[in-house]
Design an enzyme around this catalytic site. Structure first.
Site, PDB file in Angstrom:
ATOM      1  CD  GLU A  41      -2.516   1.154   2.776  1.00  0.00           C
ATOM      2  OE1 GLU A  41      -3.414   1.979   2.945  1.00  0.00           O
ATOM      3  OE2 GLU A  41      -2.218   0.265   3.623  1.00  0.00           O
ATOM      4  CE  LYS A 110      -7.053   1.473   3.626  1.00  0.00           C
ATOM      5  NZ  LYS A 110      -5.824   1.830   4.374  1.00  0.00           N
ATOM      6  CB  CYS A 146      -4.425  -1.882   4.328  1.00  0.00           C
ATOM      7  SG  CYS A 146      -3.520  -2.047   5.898  1.00  0.00           S
ATOM      8  N   GLY A 306      25.200   1.378  33.122  1.00  0.00           N
ATOM      9  CA  GLY A 306      25.349   0.112  33.827  1.00  0.00           C
ATOM     10  C   GLY A 306      24.005  -0.486  34.187  1.00  0.00           C
ATOM     11  N   GLY A 307      22.923   0.234  33.872  1.00  0.00           N
ATOM     12  CA  GLY A 307      21.575  -0.262  34.117  1.00  0.00           C
ATOM     13  C   GLY A 307      21.036  -1.046  32.925  1.00  0.00           C
TER      14      GLY A 307
END
Length: 575
Positions: A41, A110, A146, A306-307
């Site tokens: 589409e 459409k 769609c 460090g998380g």
């Protein structure tokens, strides 16, 4: 008849580049002996083109380019999605063009225009009102674009089209034996399976074959999985899937539409074989890769604390762009644990990304020394608190923005959906960035994805599990004050994420959540209030990649200045 489904990855507005993709697909289909190739589409304009559609010169150029693409169709027919506007008319259509024998033979418009969630097609397009069926050999083929096929069923919103003509049923009444469906349906975890079931249901109900192909790639906040499938009715038993492309795969799917031929018993549906975390990994890496590429960047930068969130974001960035294009910055303060700094350094080494350390301690001291005397003059307590914590976060935002400015790299922000929901984030601090990679991924999903990445590190492109085990197992913390953990301020993430899913994605009321979840009503009320209060923060955050049914983005439009208090209703009911 041999049909080819081509899940193109267009760039919105790149008419010439998208035309090249279309012509290459048509040429490849011809070389493989296809009689018909179906492109997604609005493949020519890219989806969604949004307000570009109100530029008449854009529509005119698209139509001119469509005629040029048609010249490539000698020997093979093609369905090309393109915007269309007749001379002298104000109506714009979302059209599927039948290209054959070097020219545009016909056009289908459409009929069902979705206007919910991220869709806004009624804003731009006029709905078509006629079915269209054409012939190739002995086959009568209808086109449904769609939503004409899905009718909102894949999003749980089929009631929107109650009483409207069913485009599929009308195609069948007009003699269609095969319906082809070009789509641009954004990825949502679980939606492709729902769409697969809709195809099977249509095939069984109408005794027809269906072939659907989705756009692939990322455009802004939306990601498309390139879903391609052919479903055939059987003389006995339920319809069956006879061809399918792997999710997010760029290759063309080919299928011979011989009558009454069942698939081999060993046929494996690639969608069924792909775990949810693998789909999430592929979606997010594709979303990052395409956003960076289509906006003209080549490199990214992010803070590495460090998380768990920054670790997963760094892995996604490395998987999308290559680790050499990911600059990571550690920014410790006196509240940062040695383990966090070590984990950040170790992860950068494991993924192969450059890592710099810029301490914010001296900057924090200077900022406090400059600001605190004014607080005292105003009779305000300068003691550390939320203001001081936010200063630290904003100093980190300053640092990573400086690297972004100096290097020209796109800054990725690392916050997750759980934090963004309740405002556990700092404006102009950790929210700084051009793309919010995890903004639609809950904290519990972030942990699940981290474990999946480590378990499948080779498939992700890493020689060994990249995320340190301590990053996954230690209590989450912003590390902005001594011994801080997220659960000082928030309920356990399993509880919080259930509330967010129910309230935001399922749109359940606080009372409904309390009556069916077993969660403490006071906790529900407090979290719902935080979700509503922090809309102002979300309006100012970076664009985020959508992977759930309701993301904090273009599909969720809540007012900021508003007085509706559903949390109070819960407390009243509970009392």
């Amino acid at each position: 008849m041999r049909i080819a489904l081509a899940p193109l990855n267009p760039t919105v507005g790149d008419l010439e580049g998208n035309a090249t993709l279309a012509i290459d697909a048509i040429t490849e289909a011809r070389e493989h002996g296809a009689d018909l190739v179906v492109l997604p589409e609005l493949a020519l304009s890219g989806y969604p083109p949004k307000d570009l559609l109100w530029r008449r010169e854009f529509i005119d150029t698209a139509m001119q380019v469509a005629h040029r693409i048609a010249h490539a169709t000698n020997g093979v027919a093609a369905i090309l999605g393109s915007p269309w506007q007749e001379p002298g008319s104000s109506a714009i259509y979302n059209s599927a063009l039948l290209l054959r024998d070097g020219h545009i033979e016909a056009r289908y418009n459409k009929r069902l225009l979705p206007t919910y969630d991220v869709f806004d097609e009624d804003r731009y397009f006029t709905a078509g009102d006629q079915p269209f069926v054409f012939s190739i050999g002995d086959w009568r083929i209808g086109i449904a674009i769609c939503e004409d096929l899905w009718r909102g069923d894949d999003a749980g919103l089929s009631s929107r089209y109650a009483g409207r003509p069913d485009p599929v049923a009308e195609l069948v009444r007009n003699g269609a034996q095969l319906i082809v469906c070009p789509s641009a349906s954004p990825f949502v975890l679980g939606k492709s399976k729902a769409q697969r079931d809709i195809l099977l249901r249509h095939a069984e109900q109408h005794d027809i074959a269906l072939a659907a192909v989705n756009q692939r790639g990322g455009n802004d906040d939306l990601i498309f999985d390139g879903h391609a499938a052919v479903v055939r009715p059987l003389k006995r038993g339920r319809p069956v899937l006879t061809a399918a492309g792997a999710p997010f795969h760029s290759g063309m799917s080919l299928h011979d539409m011989a009558p009454d031929v069942a698939p081999p018993s060993a046929y494996v549906d690639p969608l069924e074989e792909t775990p949810a975390m693998e789909l999430l990994w592929k979606a997010l890496t594709l979303g990052v890769r395409d956003y960076v590429r289509k906006t003209g960047f080549r490199n990214v930068v992010l803070g590495l604390s460090g998380g768990i969130d920054s670790a997963v974001t760094a892995c996604i960035a490395a998987g999308a762009l290559g680790a050499e294009n990911v600059l990571t910055i550690g920014m410790p303060s006196r509240f940062s644990s040695e383990g966090s700094v070590a984990d950040a350094k170790q992860l950068a080494a494991f993924i192969g990304a450059p890592f710099r350390v810029v301490t914010i301690e001296s900057m924090h001291e200077v900022a406090s020394a400059a600001i605190n005397p004014h607080f005292l003059d105003l009779k305000l307590d300068p003691a550390p608190g939320v203001t001081d914590e936010n200063i630290q976060s904003r100093l980190r935002g300053l640092v990573v923005m400086a690297f972004s400015n100096k290097t020209g790299a796109l800054l990725l922000t690392t916050g997750n959906k759980s934090e963004l929901a309740v405002g556990y984030c700092t404006l102009y601090g950790d929210m700084n960035g051009g793309l919010a990679v995890l903004s639609d991924v809950s904290k519990t999903q972030v942990f699940a994805l981290a474990r999946w990445i480590n378990q499948h590190h080779t498939a992700c492109g890493f020689e060994s599990p990249p995320i340190p085990e301590s990053t996954i197992t230690k209590p989450p913390s912003a590390e902005l004050r001594p011994d801080q953990t997220d659960q000082d301020s928030l309920p356990p993430y399993e509880v919080l994420d259930e509330i967010i899913e129910r309230y935001v994605e399922r749109r359940e009321s606080p009372t409904q959540i309390a009556s069916t979840s077993g969660i403490d009503p006071a906790t529900i009320a407090r979290m719902v209030r935080l979700i509503d209060l922090n809309e102002y923060k979300r309006k100012q955050t970076a664009i985020g990649l959508k992977v759930t049914s309701v993301a904090f983005g273009s599909g969720r439009r809540y007012p900021i200045a508003q007085a509706w208090r559903p949390d109070r209703l819960l407390i009243q009911d509970d009392s």
